[in-house]
Design a protein around this motif. Structure first.
Motif, PDB file in Angstrom:
ATOM      1  N   PRO A 223       0.823  -1.230   0.000  1.00 63.05           N
ATOM      2  CA  PRO A 223       0.000   0.000   0.000  1.00 63.05           C
ATOM      3  C   PRO A 223       0.850   1.271   0.000  1.00 63.05           C
ATOM      4  CG  PRO A 223      -0.862  -1.589   1.575  1.00 63.05           C
ATOM      5  CD  PRO A 223       0.472  -2.114   1.144  1.00 63.05           C
ATOM      6  N   LEU A 224       1.946   1.251   0.765  1.00 64.22           N
ATOM      7  CA  LEU A 224       2.832   2.408   0.787  1.00 64.22           C
ATOM      8  C   LEU A 224       3.539   2.574  -0.555  1.00 64.22           C
ATOM      9  CD1 LEU A 224       4.226   4.741   2.220  1.00 64.22           C
ATOM     10  CD2 LEU A 224       5.881   3.093   3.165  1.00 64.22           C
ATOM     11  N   LEU A 225       3.911   1.460  -1.178  1.00 61.77           N
ATOM     12  CA  LEU A 225       4.548   1.520  -2.493  1.00 61.77           C
ATOM     13  C   LEU A 225       3.615   2.170  -3.512  1.00 61.77           C
ATOM     14  CD1 LEU A 225       6.926   0.789  -4.336  1.00 61.77           C
ATOM     15  CD2 LEU A 225       5.866  -1.466  -4.668  1.00 61.77           C
ATOM     16  N   LEU A 226       2.326   1.834  -3.452  1.00 55.55           N
ATOM     17  CA  LEU A 226       1.355   2.459  -4.348  1.00 55.55           C
ATOM     18  C   LEU A 226       1.323   3.971  -4.129  1.00 55.55           C
ATOM     19  CD1 LEU A 226      -1.016   2.501  -6.353  1.00 55.55           C
ATOM     20  CD2 LEU A 226      -2.534   1.939  -4.424  1.00 55.55           C
ATOM     21  N   VAL A 227       1.288   4.393  -2.878  1.00 61.04           N
ATOM     22  CA  VAL A 227       1.271   5.825  -2.573  1.00 61.04           C
ATOM     23  C   VAL A 227       2.527   6.507  -3.109  1.00 61.04           C
ATOM     24  CG1 VAL A 227       1.286   7.528  -0.711  1.00 61.04           C
ATOM     25  CG2 VAL A 227      -0.214   5.539  -0.552  1.00 61.04           C
ATOM     26  N   LEU A 228       3.682   5.892  -2.868  1.00 62.17           N
ATOM     27  CA  LEU A 228       4.943   6.492  -3.298  1.00 62.17           C
ATOM     28  C   LEU A 228       5.028   6.591  -4.821  1.00 62.17           C
ATOM     29  CD1 LEU A 228       7.423   4.755  -0.826  1.00 62.17           C
ATOM     30  CD2 LEU A 228       6.591   7.110  -0.744  1.00 62.17           C
ATOM     31  N   LEU A 229       4.619   5.531  -5.515  1.00 59.07           N
ATOM     32  CA  LEU A 229       4.650   5.560  -6.977  1.00 59.07           C
ATOM     33  C   LEU A 229       3.685   6.604  -7.529  1.00 59.07           C
ATOM     34  CD1 LEU A 229       4.814   1.732  -7.781  1.00 59.07           C
ATOM     35  CD2 LEU A 229       6.650   3.416  -8.040  1.00 59.07           C
ATOM     36  N   THR A 230       2.523   6.726  -6.908  1.00 55.09           N
ATOM     37  CA  THR A 230       1.562   7.736  -7.343  1.00 55.09           C
ATOM     38  C   THR A 230       2.131   9.135  -7.159  1.00 55.09           C
ATOM     39  OG1 THR A 230      -0.273   6.277  -6.702  1.00 55.09           O
ATOM     40  CG2 THR A 230      -0.782   8.605  -7.038  1.00 55.09           C
ATOM     41  N   LEU A 231       2.701   9.385  -5.986  1.00 54.31           N
ATOM     42  CA  LEU A 231       3.265  10.706  -5.717  1.00 54.31           C
ATOM     43  C   LEU A 231       4.448  11.001  -6.634  1.00 54.31           C
ATOM     44  CD1 LEU A 231       3.116  10.797  -1.805  1.00 54.31           C
ATOM     45  CD2 LEU A 231       1.608  11.960  -3.436  1.00 54.31           C
ATOM     46  N   LEU A 232       5.238   9.970  -6.932  1.00 54.05           N
ATOM     47  CA  LEU A 232       6.371  10.151  -7.843  1.00 54.05           C
ATOM     48  C   LEU A 232       5.878  10.554  -9.232  1.00 54.05           C
ATOM     49  CD1 LEU A 232       9.439   9.905  -8.300  1.00 54.05           C
ATOM     50  CD2 LEU A 232       9.056   7.500  -8.899  1.00 54.05           C
ATOM     51  N   GLY A 233       4.893   9.835  -9.749  1.00 55.53           N
ATOM     52  CA  GLY A 233       4.351  10.157 -11.061  1.00 55.53           C
ATOM     53  C   GLY A 233       3.689  11.522 -11.090  1.00 55.53           C
ATOM     54  N   LEU A 234       2.906  11.825 -10.054  1.00 56.88           N
ATOM     55  CA  LEU A 234       2.226  13.117  -9.989  1.00 56.88           C
ATOM     56  C   LEU A 234       3.235  14.247  -9.844  1.00 56.88           C
ATOM     57  CD1 LEU A 234      -0.560  14.484  -9.934  1.00 56.88           C
ATOM     58  CD2 LEU A 234      -0.553  14.220  -7.447  1.00 56.88           C
ATOM     59  N   GLY A 235       4.277  14.015  -9.025  1.00 61.20           N
ATOM     60  CA  GLY A 235       5.300  15.038  -8.842  1.00 61.20           C
ATOM     61  C   GLY A 235       6.033  15.338 -10.135  1.00 61.20           C
ATOM     62  N   ALA A 236       6.367  14.290 -10.895  1.00 60.26           N
ATOM     63  CA  ALA A 236       7.035  14.500 -12.182  1.00 60.26           C
ATOM     64  C   ALA A 236       6.138  15.282 -13.129  1.00 60.26           C
ATOM     65  CB  ALA A 236       7.423  13.153 -12.788  1.00 60.26           C
ATOM     66  N   PHE A 237       4.855  14.974 -13.108  1.00 67.49           N
ATOM     67  CA  PHE A 237       3.900  15.652 -13.993  1.00 67.49           C
ATOM     68  C   PHE A 237       3.804  17.138 -13.651  1.00 67.49           C
ATOM     69  CE2 PHE A 237      -0.564  16.811 -15.012  1.00 67.49           C
ATOM     70  CZ  PHE A 237      -0.532  16.595 -16.377  1.00 67.49           C
ATOM     71  N   ILE A 238       3.838  17.460 -12.363  1.00 66.92           N
ATOM     72  CA  ILE A 238       3.704  18.853 -11.933  1.00 66.92           C
ATOM     73  C   ILE A 238       5.004  19.630 -12.128  1.00 66.92           C
ATOM     74  CG2 ILE A 238       3.324  20.336  -9.914  1.00 66.92           C
ATOM     75  CD1 ILE A 238       1.422  18.166  -8.854  1.00 66.92           C
ATOM     76  N   LEU A 239       6.129  19.009 -11.788  1.00 70.55           N
ATOM     77  CA  LEU A 239       7.409  19.716 -11.777  1.00 70.55           C
ATOM     78  C   LEU A 239       8.075  19.796 -13.148  1.00 70.55           C
ATOM     79  CD1 LEU A 239       8.841  18.265  -8.443  1.00 70.55           C
ATOM     80  CD2 LEU A 239       7.762  20.501  -8.813  1.00 70.55           C
ATOM     81  N   VAL A 240       7.659  18.929 -14.081  1.00 77.42           N
ATOM     82  CA  VAL A 240       8.245  18.939 -15.425  1.00 77.42           C
ATOM     83  C   VAL A 240       7.115  19.248 -16.417  1.00 77.42           C
ATOM     84  CG1 VAL A 240       9.637  17.665 -17.096  1.00 77.42           C
ATOM     85  CG2 VAL A 240       9.870  17.151 -14.651  1.00 77.42           C
ATOM     86  N   PRO A 241       6.811  20.531 -16.629  1.00 78.09           N
ATOM     87  CA  PRO A 241       5.683  20.882 -17.515  1.00 78.09           C
ATOM     88  C   PRO A 241       5.805  20.296 -18.919  1.00 78.09           C
ATOM     89  CG  PRO A 241       6.453  22.804 -16.287  1.00 78.09           C
ATOM     90  CD  PRO A 241       7.449  21.708 -16.035  1.00 78.09           C
ATOM     91  N   GLN A 242       7.028  20.068 -19.377  1.00 73.00           N
ATOM     92  CA  GLN A 242       7.207  19.514 -20.710  1.00 73.00           C
ATOM     93  C   GLN A 242       6.602  18.124 -20.827  1.00 73.00           C
ATOM     94  OE1 GLN A 242       8.358  21.244 -23.286  1.00 73.00           O
ATOM     95  NE2 GLN A 242       7.881  19.505 -24.625  1.00 73.00           N
TER      96      GLN A 242
END
Length: 425
Positions: free
Chosen positions: A23-42
Motif C-alpha cells: 500500500p505504501l509503495l502504491l502511494v509512493l509511486l503515485t506521488l512520484l508520477g504526480l510530482g514529475a507531472f507537476i514539476l516537469v511541464p514539458q
C-alpha cells in the motif's frame, strides 16, 4: 525470504533490503508520477495535456457559474466570467458552492480539495498485497486520463469520490451502511446525472430477502434525484469532435465515415449479441458469486456500469476513464484466484491488459509524436490520430464487451436467486 525482500548480493552482511509495504509503495509511486507531472511541464505537453494557462480549469468554470448567478447573469449562457466563456452544463445542485460563499478566488482550494479527496479515496480503496499489484494499480492511477482530470480539476473527481464512498460503505448486510452507500449514489446522480446507473450495484446485496427490500428503495431514491434535475439533463449533451483523449461509441463510427449517432444502435446490437454469447458460453462469470471479497465486486460493478453508460451515451472527454480504477481490484483478484478455471483467469488477465492499454494508448501516441516528430504539421498529426483510432478503438469496444458480459451474467444470476426465493415462499 518473504515477498517483500530482495537480495542485495550474496555474502554481504545485512544483504536484505526491504521493499516498502505494497500500500505504501502504491502511494509512493503515485506521488512520484504526480510530482514529475507537476514539476516537469514539458511532460504534460509531450503527453498532449494542455492546461490553457490555468490549472483546475473545470472547477474554475463551476465557480464562475456560481459567480454569474451572484452577479445576476444567466449561467446557462456563455459566461464572460469564465476563461473559455463556457456555459453551465451541470445541474443546479452545483450552485450550492456559491451559497456556501465560494468564488473564483477559491479555485485553488476547491480544485485542490477535489484532487486530494480523489487520491485519498483511491489509496483507501486500492490495497495491493504485493509489489506487482501495486505497480499495476499505480500505472492506472497516474495514467494520462487521470492526470487530465487532475490538471483540469474536473468535477468527475467529485463523482468518483462519492461512488467510492458508496463502495466502501456497502456491505452484504447492514442498513446503516446501505443508507450511506445510497446517499453517495443519489448525490452523485443529482450532480452529474449519469451516476444513476451505479444503483445497479445493489443487485449484489444478499440475502435475496434483503435485496427485495433494498433494490426498490434504491431505485426510488435515484429516480427522485433524477426527477429533481430532469430539466437540466440536456445541458450536458454537446457535440464533441473525435480526437485524442475522447471516448465513446460514436468515435469509431465517425472515423469509418458514418454518422456516429445514427448508426449507434447497430453498434449497440453488436455489443448486445456479443455479451449474450459471452454469458451463454459461461466466459464472463463470477461477479455475483458469493465467493471472494465483496468490496472488489461492488467497485467493479459500479465502474463497469458507469463506463459502459458513458460509452454508449455519446462522446466525452477521456477523464471519464478515471472510473477504470474501480475495475482494478476485482480484475486482479480474478486473474490470480487459484480456485478459478484457467480460462476465467486468462480472461480477467486479458481484460486487465486491455484496460491498461486503453488508458495509456492516446498518451503514448502524443508522447511519441511530440518527442520524436515535433515539427510535423497539424494536418499530418490529425491523419496519424485517425489511423491510430481505427487501430485502437476496437480494443475499447472489446473491453466494453467484456464489461457488459460480466454485468449481464450478474444480472441473470441475481434474477435466478430472486426467482428461487419466491418459489420457496
Amino acid at each position: 525470504m518473504n515477498a517483500a525482500e530482495v537480495s542485495a548480493g550474496p555474502g554481504k552482511p545485512g544483504g536484505l533490503r526491504r521493499i516498502p509495504p505494497p500500500p505504501l509503495l502504491l502511494v509512493l509511486l503515485t506521488l512520484l508520477g504526480l510530482g514529475a507531472f507537476i514539476l516537469v511541464p514539458q511532460l504534460a505537453t509531450n503527453l498532449g495535456l494542455v492546461d490553457y494557462g490555468r490549472w483546475f480549469l473545470d472547477s474554475y468554470a463551476v465557480l464562475a457559474s456560481n459567480d454569474a448567478v451572484r452577479a445576476g447573469l444567466d449561467p446557462l449562457a456563455p459566461n464572460p466570467l469564465d476563461d473559455l466563456h463556457r456555459e453551465h452544463v451541470y445541474s443546479d445542485w452545483w450552485f450550492t458552492l456559491g451559497r456556501l460563499g465560494f468564488t473564483r478566488a477559491d479555485n485553488f482550494l476547491v480544485g485542490g480539495s477535489w484532487v486530494l479527496a480523489f487520491f485519498g479515496t483511491v489509496w483507501w480503496l486500492l490495497r495491493p498485497t504485493d509489489w506487482r499489484q501495486a505497480v499495476w494499480f499505480a500505472l492506472l492511477v497516474i495514467s494520462p486520463p487521470v492526470l487530465l482530470a487532475v490538471m483540469r480539476g474536473n468535477n468527475d473527481l467529485v463523482i468518483f469520490v462519492l461512488l467510492a464512498i458508496a463502495v466502501l460503505a456497502l456491505r452484504p448486510a447492514g442498513n446503516a451502511r446501505f443508507a450511506v452507500a445510497l446517499a453517495g449514489i443519489v448525490l452523485a446522480t443529482g450532480l452529474k446525472f449519469y451516476p444513476a446507473v451505479a444503483a445497479g450495484v445493489f443487485l449484489l446485496v444478499r440475502p435475496v430477502g434483503r435485496l427485495r427490500l433494498m433494490l426498490p428503495v434504491a431505485g426510488l431514491a435515484v429516480a427522485a434525484a433524477l426527477a429533481s434535475v430532469w430539466g437540466a439533463i440536456g445541458r450536458g449533451v454537446m457535440p464533441m469532435p473525435s480526437g485524442v483523449y475522447t471516448m465513446g461509441a460514436p468515435v469509431l463510427f465517425r472515423d469509418l465515415g458514418f454518422d456516429g449517432r445514427s448508426v449507434l444502435p447497430v453498434g449497440g446490437l453488436l455489443l448486445a449479441a456479443g455479451m449474450v454469447w459471452l454469458v451463454a458460453t459461461k466466459r464472463t462469470t463470477g461477479l455475483a458469486a458469493p465467493g471472494g471479497k465483496f468490496q472488489p465486486r461492488a467497485a467493479f460493478m459500479i465502474g463497469a456500469l458507469v463506463l459502459l453508460a458513458c460509452f454508449l451515451a455519446g462522446t466525452s472527454f477521456a477523464y471519464r476513464w478515471i472510473f477504470s480504477v474501480l475495475l482494478a481490484p476485482w480484475l486482479w483478484e480474478q486473474a490470480h484466484a487459484a480456485g478459478l478455471p484457467a480460462r476465467d483467469r486468462r480472461l480477467a488477465a486479458c481484460a486487465g491488459g486491455l484496460l491498461l492499454t486503453v488508458v495509456w494508448m492516446d498518451g503514448l501516441l502524443c508522447l511519441v509524436g511530440n518527442q520524436f516528430f515535433p515539427t510535423v504539421g497539424q494536418a499530418v498529426f490529425d491523419h496519424w490520430q485517425h489511423i491510430w483510432r481505427l487501430g485502437t478503438q476496437p480494443l475499447v469496444w472489446l473491453l466494453m464487451l467484456l464489461l457488459a458480459g460480466w454485468l449481464l451474467d450478474a444480472l441473470l444470476a441475481t434474477g435466478r436467486e430472486l426467482r428461487a426465493g419466491w418459489r420457496r415462499q
